[in-house]
Structures are given as C-alpha cells and as structure tokens.
Design a protein around this motif. Structure first.
Motif, PDB file in Angstrom:
ATOM      1  N   PRO A  24       0.800  -1.218   0.000  1.00 18.55           N
ATOM      2  CA  PRO A  24       0.000   0.000   0.000  1.00 18.55           C
ATOM      3  C   PRO A  24       0.838   1.276   0.000  1.00 18.55           C
ATOM      4  N   SER A  25       2.007   1.249   0.617  1.00 13.70           N
ATOM      5  CA  SER A  25       2.863   2.443   0.601  1.00 13.70           C
ATOM      6  C   SER A  25       3.358   2.738  -0.809  1.00 13.70           C
ATOM      7  N   ARG A  26       3.653   1.708  -1.557  1.00 13.08           N
ATOM      8  CA  ARG A  26       4.067   1.895  -2.958  1.00 13.08           C
ATOM      9  C   ARG A  26       2.918   2.485  -3.769  1.00 13.08           C
ATOM     10  N   ALA A  27       1.716   1.950  -3.587  1.00 17.56           N
ATOM     11  CA  ALA A  27       0.549   2.483  -4.302  1.00 17.56           C
ATOM     12  C   ALA A  27       0.322   3.941  -3.933  1.00 17.56           C
ATOM     13  N   ALA A  28       0.491   4.265  -2.654  1.00 19.48           N
ATOM     14  CA  ALA A  28       0.322   5.649  -2.207  1.00 19.48           C
ATOM     15  C   ALA A  28       1.361   6.563  -2.856  1.00 19.48           C
ATOM     16  N   LEU A  29       2.605   6.112  -2.922  1.00 22.19           N
ATOM     17  CA  LEU A  29       3.651   6.922  -3.562  1.00 22.19           C
ATOM     18  C   LEU A  29       3.357   7.150  -5.043  1.00 22.19           C
ATOM     19  N   LEU A  30       2.853   6.130  -5.713  1.00 23.50           N
ATOM     20  CA  LEU A  30       2.494   6.295  -7.126  1.00 23.50           C
ATOM     21  C   LEU A  30       1.400   7.349  -7.281  1.00 23.50           C
ATOM     22  N   ALA A  31       0.397   7.299  -6.422  1.00 24.42           N
ATOM     23  CA  ALA A  31      -0.669   8.305  -6.466  1.00 24.42           C
ATOM     24  C   ALA A  31      -0.121   9.689  -6.122  1.00 24.42           C
ATOM     25  N   GLY A  32       0.761   9.739  -5.144  1.00 30.76           N
ATOM     26  CA  GLY A  32       1.385  11.018  -4.781  1.00 30.76           C
ATOM     27  C   GLY A  32       2.238  11.583  -5.905  1.00 30.76           C
ATOM     28  N   GLY A  33       2.859  10.688  -6.684  1.00 31.02           N
ATOM     29  CA  GLY A  33       3.625  11.138  -7.844  1.00 31.02           C
ATOM     30  C   GLY A  33       2.742  11.820  -8.867  1.00 31.02           C
ATOM     31  N   ILE A  34       1.549  11.283  -9.061  1.00 29.05           N
ATOM     32  CA  ILE A  34       0.609  11.935  -9.980  1.00 29.05           C
ATOM     33  C   ILE A  34       0.151  13.260  -9.375  1.00 29.05           C
ATOM     34  N   TRP A  35      -0.187  13.255  -8.105  1.00 29.87           N
ATOM     35  CA  TRP A  35      -0.659  14.464  -7.419  1.00 29.87           C
ATOM     36  C   TRP A  35       0.326  15.621  -7.645  1.00 29.87           C
ATOM     37  N   HIS A  36       1.601  15.336  -7.532  1.00 28.47           N
ATOM     38  CA  HIS A  36       2.641  16.367  -7.623  1.00 28.47           C
ATOM     39  C   HIS A  36       3.400  16.332  -8.954  1.00 28.47           C
ATOM     40  N   ALA A  37       2.769  15.842  -9.990  1.00 28.60           N
ATOM     41  CA  ALA A  37       3.448  15.690 -11.287  1.00 28.60           C
ATOM     42  C   ALA A  37       3.966  17.017 -11.843  1.00 28.60           C
TER      43      ALA A  37
END
Length: 149
Positions: A24-37
């Motif tokens: 889940p932490s990896r999935a969260a980081l991926l989503a955060g990467g999009i958030w701050h793209a």
C-alpha cells in the motif's frame, strides 16, 4: 478481533485485496507522484532529481511524469526533499480517501499493512475529490504486474 464478524471465518482465503497484494505504501507513492506531477516535471537539476529518487524511487518519478495530465497540485515544490515528503503525505491521504469508499473489510485489509500515523488515517476533502482519478492509473499499473507475494 480486528476484522470483526464481517469476515465469515470459513478458512481465511479471501482472494486478492483491493491493491492486488501490492504494498500500500508503494501504491500511495504512485498516487502522490501523480498528485505532484507538475513539480516532478520541473525538477531538472541532476542533483535534485538524484535526491528525489533516493527518497521515492525512479518508478514514482517516472509514473508521475507519465500521468502529468492528471496532476492535482498546482503548488510547485522545488526542494526535492520537501517534494518527496509531499508525495508521500498526499499519496497516503489519497489512499485513505480511496479506501473510505471500500467495504470495512477491504479497507482494513489494506490499512493493516501500513504504518500507523500516515496521512491515510485522516484524508482531507481535496484528497477525497481526487482519489478515484488518481487510483485508476495506479491500479491499472499494479494489475499489469504479476501479483505480489
């Protein structure tokens, strides 16, 4: 018992969880990467990129840039360490918001694999508004990989 009566204790084989067994932490980081793209696309110094990648990894950096059209944050963060922290916090908050839409059992199955005290515990309205949009590409990415575990 953490999972209460909702489990139906008939052997414990529940199939894959919402994240298909992925961290889940990896999935969260991926989503955060999009958030701050937007910030990711503007981080060009070799040194700054190295610092960012040291914290969040090349996968998160590349994934966020590839999905820049779905970026949420309009605030630009130039400091790579602050950007890494923001990616982690906003990603976890989006994960928590996304999980709020799931059943209690499915939500707990994912949250039990996270450290206590992440932003997943208390997502803001802005995270709730964007969670579905951000987790759609994250889940598609995870589904293309072999199941974890």
């Amino acid at each position: 018992m953490l999972l209460e009566d909702e489990m139906g204790l008939n052997g414990g084989d529940f199939g894959p969880d919402l994240l298909l067994g992925h961290d889940p932490s990896r999935a969260a980081l991926l989503a955060g990467g999009i958030w701050h793209a937007r910030s990711l696309t503007r981080l060009i110094s070799k040194h700054d990129v190295a610092v960012l990648v040291e914290h969040v990894g090349t996968e998160v950096q590349a994934f966020g840039i590839r999905h820049a059209a779905h970026a949420v944050s309009t605030r630009l963060i130039a400091d790579p360490q602050q950007l890494a922290l923001a990616i982690e916090d906003d990603g976890h908050a989006c994960l928590g918001a996304w999980l709020d839409e799931a059943s209690t059992l499915d939500c707990r199955r994912v949250l039990l694999r996270l450290a206590v005290g992440t932003a997943a515990d208390n997502p803001a309205t802005e995270h709730r508004d964007a969670a579905g949009q951000l987790f759609s590409p994250v889940l598609a990415h995870l589904a293309r990989e072999a199941p974890a575990g």
